[in-house]
Design an enzyme around this catalytic site. Structure first.
Site: not given
Ligand SMILES: NC(=O)c1ccc[n+]([C@@H]2O[C@H](COP(=O)([O-])OP(=O)(O)OC[C@H]3O[C@@H](n4cnc5c(N)ncnc54)[C@H](O)[C@@H]3O)[C@@H](O)[C@H]2O)c1
Length: 249
Positions: A63, A141, A156, A158-160
Site C-alpha cells: 500500500v 485507532s 503512530y 500522528a499517523s492515525k
Molecule cells: N491490534 C490493535 O490493538 C489495534 C488497535 C488500534 C488500531 N489497530 C489498527 O488496526 C489495523 C489492523 O491491525 P492488526 O492488529 O490486525 O495488525 P496486524 O499486524 O495483525 O495486521 C496488519 C496487516 O497489514 C498488512 N500490511 C502491513 N504493511 C503492509 C503494506 N505495506 N501493504 C499491504 N499490507 C500491509 C500485514 O501484512 C497484515 O496483514 C491496523 O491499521 C492497526 O493500526 C490495531
C-alpha cells in the site's frame, strides 16, 4: 447483513483484524478482494472464504507504493466491474519513545498507515464517483485521538490522526456523490500487533478499560460491516470508537 453482489476491497486482510473483516464479508456473501504484502497468508484467507461459498481473490499489494495499488485496482475493475466497499486495515505500529524515533521509523509508519490510505482512496474514489455509490471504512485507532498514549507512540498516533482527518475530508467530498466515508478506532485488540506485551503491561492496560477486556478482531469487524452496509446509509464522517469505553476518560 447481506453483501451479495457487493465487491469489497480490503487492505491488510492476511491476519489480525483485517483477516476477521475479510471472513465476515465472506460470511455475508460479499466478494472479498484482499490487498496485502503477505500474499501467501492472504491467499489462505481467500481460500477459506471460497471454501465457505463466497468469491475471493488476493493480490500482492504494497500500500506504500502507488503503482502497486493502482495496478491491482485496475485489475479488480477489469475483472469484477466495480468496487462498492473499501476497507483500509493495513497498518504497522511503533512504540519507541519520541527521542528514539528515526526517519526510517517515521517513513514506515506514515507510509503504511497514512499514505497507504491516501493511495487506495485516491485510486478508488473516481470509480465510486462514477457509480454514485461507495462505502469506505478506514481503520484508525484511539491512538489517533489520544496522541498515542494507550498503545503505540506519538508517531503512530500522528499517523492515525492523519487517517481521521482524511476520513472526515473525504466524507465531505464524497457525500454529494453517494459515498459514505467513516473510520473505526479500535482500542487494544488481540492480534499479533499486541503479541509480546509483558503480562504486567497487559494487565495494567486491561485495568484501564472500563469493560476490562481487549477487543477481539470480531468486535471490530462487526462495526466495520455495519458502517459499510446500507443499514448505515445516513452515517458519514463518523469516527467510531470500538474500545470497551477507553475514550470515556
Ligand atoms: N491490534 C490493535 O490493538 C489495534 C488497535 C488500534 C488500531 N489497530 C489498527 O488496526 C489495523 C489492523 O491491525 P492488526 O492488529 O490486525 O495488525 P496486524 O499486524 O495483525 O495486521 C496488519 C496487516 O497489514 C498488512 N500490511 C502491513 N504493511 C503492509 C503494506 N505495506 N501493504 C499491504 N499490507 C500491509 C500485514 O501484512 C497484515 O496483514 C491496523 O491499521 C492497526 O493500526 C490495531
Amino acid at each position: 447483513m447481506d453483501f451479495s453482489n457487493k465487491i469489497v476491497v480490503l487492505t491488510g486482510g492476511s491476519q489480525g483484524i483485517g483477516k476477521e473483516i475479510a471472513l465476515a464479508y465472506g460470511r455475508a456473501n460479499g466478494t472479498v478482494i484482499i490487498f496485502d504484502i503477505s500474499i501467501e497468508e492472504a491467499e489462505k484467507v481467500s481460500n477459506e472464504i471460497i471454501k465457505n461459498g463466497s468469491t475471493s481473490k488476493s493480490y500482492l499489494v504494497d500500500v506504500t507504493n502507488r503503482e502497486s495499488v493502482s495496478k491491482a485496482i485496475k485489475e479488480v475493475i477489469d475483472t469484477f466491474g466495480r468496487i462498492d466497499v473499501l476497507v483500509n486495515s493495513a497498518g504497522v505500529v511503533n512504540t519507541k519513545p519520541f527521542v528514539d524515533v528515526t526517519d526510517k521509523d517515521w517513513d514506515l509508519v506514515m507510509n503504511v498507515n497514512f499514505r497507504g490510505v491516501f493511495y487506495t482512496c485516491h485510486e478508488i474514489f473516481p470509480f465510486m464517483i462514477g457509480a454514485k455509490y461507495g462505502k469506505i471504512v478506514n481503520i484508525a485507532s484511539i491512538a489517533g485521538k489520544k496522541g498515542g498514549g494507550f498503545f503505540g507512540n506519538s508517531l503512530y498516533g500522528a499517523s492515525k490522526a492523519g487517517v481521521i482527518g482524511l476520513t472526515k475530508g473525504l466524507a465531505r467530498e464524497g457525500g454529494p456523490h453517494g459515498i459514505n466515508v467513516n473510520a473505526v478506532c479500535p482500542g487494544p485488540t488481540d492480534t499479533k500487533m499486541l503479541e509480546g506485551l509483558q503480562d504486567d503491561v497487559r494487565k495494567s492496560l486491561i485495568n484501564n478499560i472500563p469493560l476490562r477486556k481487549f477487543a477481539t478482531p470480531k468486535d471490530i469487524a462487526n462495526v466495520v460491516l455495519f458502517l459499510s452496509s446500507d443499514l448505515a446509509g445516513h452515517v458519514s464522517g463518523e469516527i467510531t470508537d470500538v474500545d470497551g469505553g477507553v475514550m470515556l476518560d
